[in-house]
Design an enzyme around this catalytic site. Structure first.
Site, PDB file in Angstrom:
ATOM      1  N   GLY A  13      23.981   7.804 -33.967  1.00 59.38           N
ATOM      2  CA  GLY A  13      22.768   8.605 -33.766  1.00 59.38           C
ATOM      3  C   GLY A  13      22.848   9.470 -32.526  1.00 59.38           C
ATOM      4  O   GLY A  13      21.953   9.453 -31.682  1.00 59.38           O
ATOM      5  N   SER A  15      23.073  12.852 -32.515  1.00 58.03           N
ATOM      6  CA  SER A  15      22.716  14.260 -32.767  1.00 58.03           C
ATOM      7  C   SER A  15      21.396  14.640 -32.096  1.00 58.03           C
ATOM      8  O   SER A  15      21.038  15.809 -32.064  1.00 58.03           O
ATOM      9  CB  SER A  15      22.598  14.494 -34.278  1.00 58.03           C
ATOM     10  OG  SER A  15      21.549  13.691 -34.806  1.00 58.03           O
ATOM     11  N   VAL A  63      24.594   5.078 -41.397  1.00 55.62           N
ATOM     12  CA  VAL A  63      24.675   3.632 -41.136  1.00 55.62           C
ATOM     13  C   VAL A  63      24.165   2.802 -42.318  1.00 55.62           C
ATOM     14  O   VAL A  63      24.339   1.585 -42.343  1.00 55.62           O
ATOM     15  CB  VAL A  63      23.941   3.206 -39.832  1.00 55.62           C
ATOM     16  CG1 VAL A  63      24.573   3.851 -38.605  1.00 55.62           C
ATOM     17  CG2 VAL A  63      22.452   3.485 -39.890  1.00 55.62           C
ATOM     18  N   SER A 141      13.582  -1.927 -28.882  1.00 56.59           N
ATOM     19  CA  SER A 141      12.368  -1.201 -28.474  1.00 56.59           C
ATOM     20  C   SER A 141      11.361  -2.189 -27.883  1.00 56.59           C
ATOM     21  O   SER A 141      11.348  -3.372 -28.256  1.00 56.59           O
ATOM     22  CB  SER A 141      11.731  -0.535 -29.694  1.00 56.59           C
ATOM     23  OG  SER A 141      10.465   0.000 -29.357  1.00 56.59           O
ATOM     24  N   TYR A 154       8.514  -1.229 -38.359  1.00 62.49           N
ATOM     25  CA  TYR A 154       9.340  -0.793 -37.221  1.00 62.49           C
ATOM     26  C   TYR A 154       9.435  -1.910 -36.186  1.00 62.49           C
ATOM     27  O   TYR A 154      10.531  -2.278 -35.751  1.00 62.49           O
ATOM     28  CB  TYR A 154       8.749   0.476 -36.598  1.00 62.49           C
ATOM     29  CG  TYR A 154       9.545   0.960 -35.409  1.00 62.49           C
ATOM     30  CD1 TYR A 154      10.821   1.473 -35.581  1.00 62.49           C
ATOM     31  CD2 TYR A 154       9.041   0.873 -34.120  1.00 62.49           C
ATOM     32  CE1 TYR A 154      11.574   1.905 -34.487  1.00 62.49           C
ATOM     33  CE2 TYR A 154       9.772   1.303 -33.024  1.00 62.49           C
ATOM     34  CZ  TYR A 154      11.036   1.817 -33.221  1.00 62.49           C
ATOM     35  OH  TYR A 154      11.778   2.227 -32.133  1.00 62.49           O
ATOM     36  N   LYS A 158      12.851  -4.080 -35.012  1.00 64.39           N
ATOM     37  CA  LYS A 158      13.334  -4.131 -33.623  1.00 64.39           C
ATOM     38  C   LYS A 158      13.320  -5.575 -33.083  1.00 64.39           C
ATOM     39  O   LYS A 158      14.167  -5.960 -32.285  1.00 64.39           O
ATOM     40  CB  LYS A 158      12.480  -3.204 -32.740  1.00 64.39           C
ATOM     41  CG  LYS A 158      12.677  -1.727 -33.072  1.00 64.39           C
ATOM     42  CD  LYS A 158      14.110  -1.281 -32.770  1.00 64.39           C
ATOM     43  CE  LYS A 158      14.383   0.153 -33.081  1.00 64.39           C
ATOM     44  NZ  LYS A 158      15.766   0.563 -32.821  1.00 64.39           N
TER      45      LYS A 158
END
Ligand SMILES: NC(=O)c1ccc[n+]([C@@H]2O[C@H](COP(=O)([O-])OP(=O)(O)OC[C@H]3O[C@@H](n4cnc5c(N)ncnc54)[C@H](OP(=O)(O)O)[C@@H]3O)[C@@H](O)[C@H]2O)c1
Length: 276
Positions: A13, A15, A63, A141, A154, A158
């Site tokens: 990741g 980019s 991924v 996170s 999410y 995490k």
């Protein structure tokens, strides 16, 4: 330049956001960084530093695809013959009430954030075991510590990264491999614009969800500069025994420490005040 584990870094990741800034920061310190994206051509040089001789070269990787993970690692090994540091950073966020998140949407969240990390570890661990040295940095996170309403998938992904990293540290230790979880708080990146809203959230039955997500997005947009994570990552890469987890930013560190001592109901009350 010190580089305890070596100079070859594979960073997923790269980019955008935290990954891009970290890749360039490390390259500036002389690291040879292979940064990944789903949309790039292998071998594209996006950053180089004449003084330090570090660079960022892009490698195509999704991924969510085991074959793609295998190919990306093979590419780096053919060029360098070693991978010293793996940074599992690729990720995104899903927003929507639990009831209004389909099984497919929930799986897609875990497929990138959690199983993406696992696919990369499965490819890189045998290499690091042969090297008898290596470092794996997983970007978790603060949302893995504090479960955020309307972003349960999410937060859960995490939180799962934390459990995984803790077990990985113990399993990999005999081979000189270290692992650490980095927990950023709100950070100004492409993350906010890339957030996925569940299909059912469009006609939500949870009236609080909209304002809650808006509040979260405001906090992200006025969040910290991703360079904080880049600098933290660079420091960890020179620690022989990195800690289990590191929370980025003083206020988030304090919040995480406080959560250990204050009653759960108080934490829940505060989260309700903030996000519901
Ligand atoms: N921003 C925040 O407030 C915050 C807070 C805590 C934790 N984090 C975590 O920090 C990490 C980086 O996020 P960011 O804030 O920098 O967001 P971002 O700017 O949206 O960057 C996300 C990166 O992940 C890559 N990615 C997404 N899905 C992928 C997949 N299936 N395969 C390969 N690469 C994929 C993207 O690359 P391509 O699209 O080019 O493939 C992009 O480079 C994430 O794990 C996120 O959960 C962010």
């Amino acid at each position: 330049m010190q580089a305890y584990y070596g100079k070859v870094v594979l960073l997923t990741g790269a980019s955008s956001g935290i990954g891009k800034v970290t890749a360039e920061y490390l390259a500036g310190l002389g690291y040879r960084v292979y940064g990944t994206s789903r949309r790039c051509k292998n071998g594209t040089l996006v950053f180089s530093d004449d003084n330090s001789k570090g660079f960022v070269e892009m490698v195509q990787l999704d991924v969510c695809d085991s074959r793609s993970a295998e190919e990306a690692v093979k590419y780096v090994m053919e060029k360098e013959g070693q991978i010293n540091v793996l940074i599992n950073n690729a990720g995104f966020g899903i927003a929507g009430a639990i009831e209004e998140t389909s099984e497919e949407e929930a799986c897609s969240q875990f497929n990138t954030n959690f199983f993406g990390m696992h696919r990369m570890c499965r490819q890189v661990l045998p290499i690091m075991r042969k090297q008898k040295k290596g470092l794996i940095i997983n970007i978790g996170s603060v949302a893995g510590v504090f479960s955020i309403p309307y972003q349960a998938m999410y937060s859960a992904s995490k939180s799962a990264m934390k459990a995984y990293t803790e077990a990985l540290r113990i399993e990999a230790r005999d081979w000189g491999i270290r692992a650490v979880l980095v927990e950023p708080g709100d950070t100004r990146t492409g993350f906010t614009d890339n957030r996925y809203y569940t299909a059912e959230s469009e006609n939500t039955s949870y009236p609080r969800s909209k304002s809650s997500i808006e509040k979260m997005e405001q906090d992200e947009r006025s969040g910290k500069n991703p360079e904080i994570i880049a600098r933290l990552t660079a420091r960890l890469m020179n620690r022989k025994n990195p800690p289990v987890r590191v929370t980025a930013g003083l206020e988030y560190k304090i919040m995480v420490q406080l959560k250990r001592i204050v009653p759960d109901r108080f934490v829940e009350f505060m989260l309700r005040k903030l996000y519901a």
